[in-house]
Design an enzyme around this catalytic site. Structure first.
Site, PDB file in Angstrom:
ATOM      1  N   ASP A  89       0.854  -1.113   0.054  1.00 17.53           N
ATOM      2  CA  ASP A  89      -0.083  -0.093   0.022  1.00 17.53           C
ATOM      3  C   ASP A  89       1.052   1.286  -0.126  1.00 17.53           C
ATOM      4  O   ASP A  89       2.155   1.300   0.442  1.00 17.53           O
ATOM      5  CB  ASP A  89      -0.830   0.016   1.210  1.00 17.53           C
ATOM      6  CG  ASP A  89      -1.870   1.085   1.206  1.00 17.53           C
ATOM      7  OD1 ASP A  89      -2.361   1.579   0.391  1.00 17.53           O
ATOM      8  OD2 ASP A  89      -1.767   1.618   2.520  1.00 17.53           O
ATOM      9  N   ASP A 146      -0.129   5.109   0.837  1.00 17.90           N
ATOM     10  CA  ASP A 146      -0.409   6.032   1.934  1.00 17.90           C
ATOM     11  C   ASP A 146      -0.302   5.436   3.181  1.00 17.90           C
ATOM     12  O   ASP A 146      -1.084   4.697   3.315  1.00 17.90           O
ATOM     13  CB  ASP A 146      -1.586   7.114   1.533  1.00 17.90           C
ATOM     14  CG  ASP A 146      -1.758   8.300   2.593  1.00 17.90           C
ATOM     15  OD1 ASP A 146      -0.689   8.901   2.890  1.00 17.90           O
ATOM     16  OD2 ASP A 146      -2.816   8.920   2.900  1.00 17.90           O
ATOM     17  N   SER A 170      -2.849   0.407  -4.664  1.00 20.19           N
ATOM     18  CA  SER A 170      -3.795   1.590  -3.995  1.00 20.19           C
ATOM     19  C   SER A 170      -5.104   1.581  -4.302  1.00 20.19           C
ATOM     20  O   SER A 170      -5.480   0.874  -5.614  1.00 20.19           O
ATOM     21  CB  SER A 170      -3.057   3.015  -4.353  1.00 20.19           C
ATOM     22  OG  SER A 170      -3.735   3.838  -3.967  1.00 20.19           O
ATOM     23  N   ASN A 171      -5.983   1.811  -3.209  1.00 17.85           N
ATOM     24  CA  ASN A 171      -7.475   1.967  -3.842  1.00 17.85           C
ATOM     25  C   ASN A 171      -7.859   3.643  -4.348  1.00 17.85           C
ATOM     26  O   ASN A 171      -8.987   3.663  -4.763  1.00 17.85           O
ATOM     27  CB  ASN A 171      -8.164   2.028  -2.465  1.00 17.85           C
ATOM     28  CG  ASN A 171      -8.629   0.560  -2.373  1.00 17.85           C
ATOM     29  OD1 ASN A 171      -8.343  -0.263  -2.955  1.00 17.85           O
ATOM     30  ND2 ASN A 171      -9.603   0.422  -1.135  1.00 17.85           N
ATOM     31  N   ASN A 172      -6.650   4.561  -4.577  1.00 19.09           N
ATOM     32  CA  ASN A 172      -7.064   5.667  -4.829  1.00 19.09           C
ATOM     33  C   ASN A 172      -7.260   5.579  -6.467  1.00 19.09           C
ATOM     34  O   ASN A 172      -6.210   5.387  -7.125  1.00 19.09           O
ATOM     35  CB  ASN A 172      -5.765   6.605  -4.571  1.00 19.09           C
ATOM     36  CG  ASN A 172      -6.070   8.140  -5.052  1.00 19.09           C
ATOM     37  OD1 ASN A 172      -7.121   8.422  -5.493  1.00 19.09           O
ATOM     38  ND2 ASN A 172      -5.190   8.907  -4.463  1.00 19.09           N
ATOM     39  N   LYS A 215      -9.270  -2.714  -2.551  1.00 17.98           N
ATOM     40  CA  LYS A 215      -9.266  -3.679  -1.663  1.00 17.98           C
ATOM     41  C   LYS A 215     -10.193  -3.225  -0.673  1.00 17.98           C
ATOM     42  O   LYS A 215     -10.612  -2.126  -0.500  1.00 17.98           O
ATOM     43  CB  LYS A 215      -7.814  -3.388  -0.793  1.00 17.98           C
ATOM     44  CG  LYS A 215      -6.512  -3.464  -1.708  1.00 17.98           C
ATOM     45  CD  LYS A 215      -5.382  -2.806  -0.903  1.00 17.98           C
ATOM     46  CE  LYS A 215      -5.129  -1.422  -1.124  1.00 17.98           C
ATOM     47  NZ  LYS A 215      -4.079  -0.677  -0.587  1.00 17.98           N
ATOM     48  N   ASP A 265      -1.331  -0.399   6.015  1.00 14.88           N
ATOM     49  CA  ASP A 265      -1.350   0.171   7.426  1.00 14.88           C
ATOM     50  C   ASP A 265      -2.878   0.018   7.812  1.00 14.88           C
ATOM     51  O   ASP A 265      -3.103   0.340   9.019  1.00 14.88           O
ATOM     52  CB  ASP A 265      -0.897   1.650   7.478  1.00 14.88           C
ATOM     53  CG  ASP A 265      -1.974   2.518   6.502  1.00 14.88           C
ATOM     54  OD1 ASP A 265      -2.276   2.339   5.398  1.00 14.88           O
ATOM     55  OD2 ASP A 265      -2.638   3.513   7.197  1.00 14.88           O
TER      56      ASP A 265
END
Length: 301
Positions: free
Chosen positions: A26, A28, A59-61, A223, A248
């Site tokens: 991940d 961030d 990443s989910n962004n 995710k 995280d």
């Protein structure tokens, strides 16, 4: 339920790294906090590469495409290579092309930003919406302007900084009028952290559509949902037993790894604290945890 193993010294780090060939990481909270790189992170990633490990930043962004993410890595002076980024926008485009086999004579209506449209374009998928429906103030507009478009075969909804009623009305109409139209979300995160606070995320953007349609999405790509891992496994031919997810967040990163039968490593540089995983009532437990991913850089010394 067993307690997670804490990695705290060189021997721990070596034993952990020997178990895995590939690390899904991940961004961030693990690599950076907004625009500040986690201490010793660059050195840690360099060490992993020297040991021959495969790295994939997940990443989910959906606001950023792979191209957009690469620019951020380079701006922060973090080594990055083509093929090492797998965001939810790209996962959505890959899913449509390679899993769904989306017809070439159909197009996707996008509720979202440039990250999504750049990835759809990279996969040769036609699209509408997104930026073309940003300039809307309701002037000289009626509901008669919203018409069914038989070419729209899917609605893809992600984070949209320019969300407005026109986008909702069009997306609703395409889905309501055509039961065969796919309803996809890049991710269903209710919020995301920024500037010391939290703000509505992609899941919050999609919520009005889900409510109005009384219909759940056909797939959520980000995710902790399995479709994203299906895309990664298919594209990279991963061996789950030799793959570890590093993150995280328990509810996204770690659960993603658990759902995919991957190893899991929680870092404490983001939103989760040690007490959250050691509590008697803890529900999502990683295999391992570490204060910071940067700590493994000590193996270089």
């Amino acid at each position: 339920m067993s307690k997670p193993v804490k990695l705290s010294n060189a021997s721990d780090y070596e034993a952990f790294l020997d178990k895995y060939d590939t690390f899904l990481i991940d961004c961030d909270g693990v690599i950076w906090l907004e625009n500040i790189v986690i201490p010793n992170l660059r050195e840690a990633l360099s060490l992993l590469r020297k040991k021959g490990k495969n790295l994939l930043f997940v990443s989910n962004n959906s606001a950023k495409s792979r191209k957009g993410y690469k620019k951020k890595f380079e701006k922060l002076n973090i080594e990055i290579y083509d093929g090492e980024i797998f965001g939810s926008a790209y996962a959505s485009a890959y899913y449509l092309k390679n899993i769904v086999k989306f017809p070439s004579d159909k197009k996707v209506y996008v509720v979202g930003d440039v990250g999504i449209t750049e990835e759809l374009e990279s996969e040769g998928i036609r699209f509408a919406g997104a930026a073309e429906d940003v300039k809307f103030d309701g002037t000289d507009w009626t509901f008669a302007n919203i018409k069914q478009d038989p070419e729209v075969g899917a609605v893809l909804c992600g984070f949209d900084i320019n969300i407005n009623y026109l986008k909702y009305a069009k997306a609703y109409t395409y889905l309501h009028s055509n039961p065969g139209c796919l309803f996809l979300l890049t991710n269903d995160d209710s919020t995301f952290p920024a500037s010391g606070s939290t703000f509505p995320g992609g899941g919050a953007i999609a919520a009005p559509l889900i409510t109005a349609l009384d219909r759940n999405p056909d797939a959520v790509l980000g995710k902790p949902n399995k479709p994203m891992l299906d895309c990664i496994v298919q594209k990279l031919s991963l061996n789950p037993e030799r793959t570890c997810m590093i993150g995280d967040r328990l509810s996204t990163d770690i659960l993603f790894g658990i759902n995919g039968n991957l190893g899991t490593l929680l870092v404490l540089t983001g939103v989760t604290e040690e007490k959250d995983i050691l509590a008697e009532n803890a529900r999502i437990i990683p295999d391992y945890y570490i204060s910071s991913l940067g700590d493994i850089a000590t193996l270089n010394t």
